[in-house]
Design a protein around this motif. Structure first.
Motif, PDB file in Angstrom:
ATOM      1  N   ASP A 278      -3.575   2.976 -16.600  1.00  0.00           N
ATOM      2  CA  ASP A 278      -5.018   3.230 -16.630  1.00  0.00           C
ATOM      3  C   ASP A 278      -5.636   2.916 -17.990  1.00  0.00           C
ATOM      4  O   ASP A 278      -6.763   2.421 -18.067  1.00  0.00           O
ATOM      5  CB  ASP A 278      -5.303   4.690 -16.261  1.00  0.00           C
TER       6      ASP A 278
ATOM      7  N   THR B  16       2.632   1.415  -4.020  1.00  0.00           N
ATOM      8  CA  THR B  16       1.884   1.554  -5.259  1.00  0.00           C
ATOM      9  C   THR B  16       0.553   2.236  -4.994  1.00  0.00           C
ATOM     10  O   THR B  16      -0.026   2.105  -3.907  1.00  0.00           O
ATOM     11  CB  THR B  16       1.635   0.186  -5.928  1.00  0.00           C
ATOM     12  N   ALA B  17       0.086   2.968  -6.013  1.00  0.00           N
ATOM     13  CA  ALA B  17      -1.222   3.624  -5.913  1.00  0.00           C
ATOM     14  C   ALA B  17      -2.348   2.706  -6.368  1.00  0.00           C
ATOM     15  O   ALA B  17      -3.522   3.065  -6.251  1.00  0.00           O
ATOM     16  CB  ALA B  17      -1.218   4.891  -6.778  1.00  0.00           C
TER      17      ALA B  17
ATOM     18  N   SER C 224      -4.930  -0.147  -6.020  1.00  0.00           N
ATOM     19  CA  SER C 224      -5.621  -0.618  -4.815  1.00  0.00           C
ATOM     20  C   SER C 224      -5.452  -2.119  -4.602  1.00  0.00           C
ATOM     21  O   SER C 224      -5.127  -2.866  -5.533  1.00  0.00           O
ATOM     22  CB  SER C 224      -7.108  -0.272  -4.900  1.00  0.00           C
TER      23      SER C 224
ATOM     24  N   ASP D 204       1.992   4.870 -11.817  1.00  0.00           N
ATOM     25  CA  ASP D 204       0.959   3.842 -11.888  1.00  0.00           C
ATOM     26  C   ASP D 204      -0.215   4.254 -12.767  1.00  0.00           C
ATOM     27  O   ASP D 204      -0.962   3.398 -13.255  1.00  0.00           O
ATOM     28  CB  ASP D 204       0.465   3.506 -10.481  1.00  0.00           C
ATOM     29  N   ALA D 205      -0.380   5.568 -12.976  1.00  0.00           N
ATOM     30  CA  ALA D 205      -1.454   6.028 -13.862  1.00  0.00           C
ATOM     31  C   ALA D 205      -1.218   5.603 -15.308  1.00  0.00           C
ATOM     32  O   ALA D 205      -2.157   5.617 -16.121  1.00  0.00           O
ATOM     33  CB  ALA D 205      -1.589   7.545 -13.782  1.00  0.00           C
TER      34      ALA D 205
ATOM     35  N   HIS E  19      -6.389  -4.193 -11.773  1.00  0.00           N
ATOM     36  CA  HIS E  19      -6.578  -2.770 -12.044  1.00  0.00           C
ATOM     37  C   HIS E  19      -6.706  -2.506 -13.545  1.00  0.00           C
ATOM     38  O   HIS E  19      -7.647  -1.835 -13.991  1.00  0.00           O
ATOM     39  CB  HIS E  19      -5.394  -1.981 -11.473  1.00  0.00           C
TER      40      HIS E  19
ATOM     41  N   THR F 197       9.722   6.427 -11.585  1.00  0.00           N
ATOM     42  CA  THR F 197       9.308   6.591 -10.186  1.00  0.00           C
ATOM     43  C   THR F 197      10.064   7.741  -9.526  1.00  0.00           C
ATOM     44  O   THR F 197       9.473   8.581  -8.826  1.00  0.00           O
ATOM     45  CB  THR F 197       9.543   5.289  -9.401  1.00  0.00           C
TER      46      THR F 197
ATOM     47  N   THR G 257       0.826  -1.207   0.000  1.00  0.00           N
ATOM     48  CA  THR G 257       0.000   0.000   0.000  1.00  0.00           C
ATOM     49  C   THR G 257       0.858   1.254   0.000  1.00  0.00           C
ATOM     50  O   THR G 257       0.457   2.294  -0.528  1.00  0.00           O
ATOM     51  CB  THR G 257      -0.933  -0.014   1.221  1.00  0.00           C
TER      52      THR G 257
ATOM     53  N   VAL H 269       5.064   7.839  -7.480  1.00  0.00           N
ATOM     54  CA  VAL H 269       4.322   6.583  -7.603  1.00  0.00           C
ATOM     55  C   VAL H 269       3.005   6.763  -8.343  1.00  0.00           C
ATOM     56  O   VAL H 269       2.651   5.974  -9.229  1.00  0.00           O
ATOM     57  CB  VAL H 269       4.087   5.988  -6.201  1.00  0.00           C
ATOM     58  N   SER H 270       2.234   7.786  -7.996  1.00  0.00           N
ATOM     59  CA  SER H 270       0.893   7.948  -8.580  1.00  0.00           C
ATOM     60  C   SER H 270       0.959   8.172 -10.083  1.00  0.00           C
ATOM     61  O   SER H 270       0.204   7.562 -10.856  1.00  0.00           O
ATOM     62  CB  SER H 270       0.159   9.102  -7.905  1.00  0.00           C
ATOM     63  N   ALA H 271       1.857   9.064 -10.540  1.00  0.00           N
ATOM     64  CA  ALA H 271       1.981   9.326 -11.980  1.00  0.00           C
ATOM     65  C   ALA H 271       2.501   8.092 -12.701  1.00  0.00           C
ATOM     66  O   ALA H 271       2.092   7.808 -13.842  1.00  0.00           O
ATOM     67  CB  ALA H 271       2.905  10.511 -12.218  1.00  0.00           C
TER      68      ALA H 271
END
Length: 489
Positions: A406, A118-119, A121, A402-403, A258, A393, A115, A398-400
């Motif tokens: 999408d 990584t962003a 879930s 893992d996006a 995801h 990274t 958790t 992390v968020s950008a």
């Protein structure tokens, strides 16, 4: 034999006719089998001088009749399942209470650490501790989907080989027996495939161990029977190794849950490669000309070794390159996320290097799978892809990072693995809110939209153009209307 007795070679066409027609209740007379054996052993019959034991021949005929009675394309996937489970369950061992408790604890701690790394879930389904037999049951539908194109190719090639070897007078009979012959080829492949999957179940440690998503979506699992062998001789504490393997498995399962499109893309690329497999019919015909039913080892070894699968075509090489890049992106991301999640462990580097080497080298069963299907499911560019994900990274977070999972069109490309600087520049510009530099496609589209005559006198879809029914077809293979009305182009 008296002159009144029917000639053995006269019995042969009638026997084969009854077999091919699959007559219900048709019995096989032992005397007829004896005469058939004599016919096949005589030079006068002209069938290669084969000596066939009547009992073995009767068993062969029963198998062929079952193949004929089978529905569908004749590929006996139930034989694959039986063979695989026989090998997977041969030790009779289950999951002990202690093994389950230790691995459940490893999963819980790894999930907590992930958790932070990584962003994406966490899973909705509880991770599982499974036996080798469970792994076979859970993964067999995907293996079947991946292998079916090759199985069909081998069955079709067997038809061609037998047609080339059969006497002229038997050609009409073979024309009507295509389904049965396909069944024989399908059963032969299915049996060998079951052996490979069964042996693979003795090696895999977790659900994502083979690189492709063979487990049901959103399912993470570890096989304690095989995990016990993983750390033998490494002098690494079992609890650290368990946490690392659990973190990798959870990261792999999280990613595919995801990015639901990702699973379909991997399977599609594998099957695209497999559909391009051509069987070496000349080699198969050569073996058919000297095939001894009492000693089928040459044909079996040819299938197991991949000798019937010729060199890759150019189209297959391109498909393989795309697949290797995709698998490298997946495994590289999993490597980076797992390393960040388990950074607290003192033996992290040793564990990570052990897993990478094991993944790159594969094992005997994975080699057998590559020979049987013609494809090695190993990410050859794993280190380069992991280095790219690490650079991304550190640059954008992390968020950008893992996006990028999408949507399919956000995925890094092969050129990004070689040099991630352009990808990082785009992500940094997006983070600042800058408009990206227009590329050639953007400029061409802007020019097209700025020209009112491009679509005719009344604009796109007007009476003066044929845009309706062409532009929409170009942008979408589906219906023009969706749940929110007409599709915008």
């Amino acid at each position: 034999m008296s002159q009144d007795d029917p000639r053995p070679d006269d019995d042969l066409p009638e026997f084969l006719r009854r077999m091919f027609e699959g007559m219900p209740g048709a019995s096989i007379d032992p005397e007829q089998l004896r005469r058939l054996s004599e016919a096949m052993g005589s030079d006068e019959a002209g069938l290669g001088g084969l000596q066939i034991d009547p009992a073995m021949l009767q068993q062969m005929m029963q198998q062929m009749q079952r193949a004929f009675a089978a529905s569908g394309d004749g590929i006996a996937w139930d034989a694959t399942k039986r063979g695989a489970l026989h090998i997977a369950n041969q030790d009779g061992l289950g999951v002990t209470t202690g093994q389950k408790a230790d691995l459940d604890q490893a999963f819980a701690l790894a999930n907590l650490w992930l958790t932070e790394a990584t962003a994406i879930s966490e899973l909705a389904e509880t991770p599982r501790v499974i036996t080798r037999g469970d792994w076979v049951e859970l993964t067999l539908p995907v293996w079947q989907e991946l292998a079916e194109p090759v199985a069909t190719s081998i069955a079709d090639a067997l038809i061609e080989a037998l047609r080339g070897q059969a006497p002229e007078e038997m050609q009409p009979m073979l024309e009507g027996a295509g389904r049965l012959i396909r069944g024989i080829g399908g059963q032969l492949f299915a049996a060998q495939f079951g052996q490979v999957i069964g042996k693979l179940s003795l090696e895999v440690v977790s659900g994502g161990d083979v690189g492709v998503p063979v487990m049901p979506a959103g399912t993470a699992a570890i096989l304690p029977q095989n995990f016990a062998d993983l750390g033998r001789g490494l002098e690494i504490p079992d609890d650290q190794l368990a946490i690392y393997v659990a973190a990798r498995e959870l990261a792999h399962a999280r990613l595919f849950r995801h990015a639901k499109w990702l699973r379909l893309q991997v399977i599609a690329q594998v099957t695209e490669y497999a559909r391009g497999v051509d069987v070496d019919v000349e080699r198969l015909e050569e073996m058919a000309s000297r095939f001894d039913p009492q000693n089928p080892s040459e044909l079996r070894e040819a299938i197991e070794s991949g000798a019937l699968l010729p060199q890759q075509s150019e189209a297959q090489k391109r498909a393989l390159t795309r697949l290797e890049n995709l698998l490298a992106l997946i495994e590289g991301w999993v490597d980076v996320v797992t390393a960040d999640a388990t950074s607290r462990m003192p033996d992290l580097e040793r564990i990570a290097e052990t897993i990478r080497r094991r993944r790159a080298a594969g094992g005997p069963a994975e080699d057998a799978l590559a020979a049987l299907v013609g494809l090695q499911l190993r990410p050859r560019r794993l280190r380069e892809a992991a280095a790219m994900w690490r650079a991304v990274t550190e640059a954008v977070g992390v968020s950008a990072r893992d996006a990028l999972w999408d949507y399919p069109d956000l995925m890094p490309e092969a050129s990004d693995i070689d040099d991630p600087s352009a990808l990082i520049a785009r992500l940094e510009a997006k983070a600042r809110g800058d408009e990206p530099e227009p590329d050639e496609m953007d400029e061409a589209l802007a020019q097209l939209l700025a020209d009112p005559d491009a679509f005719g006198s009344e604009g796109p879809g007007g009476d003066g153009s044929d845009a309706e029914g062409t532009a929409a077809d170009e942008w979408s293979d589906g219906p023009d209307e969706g749940p929110e009305g007409p599709r915008a182009v």
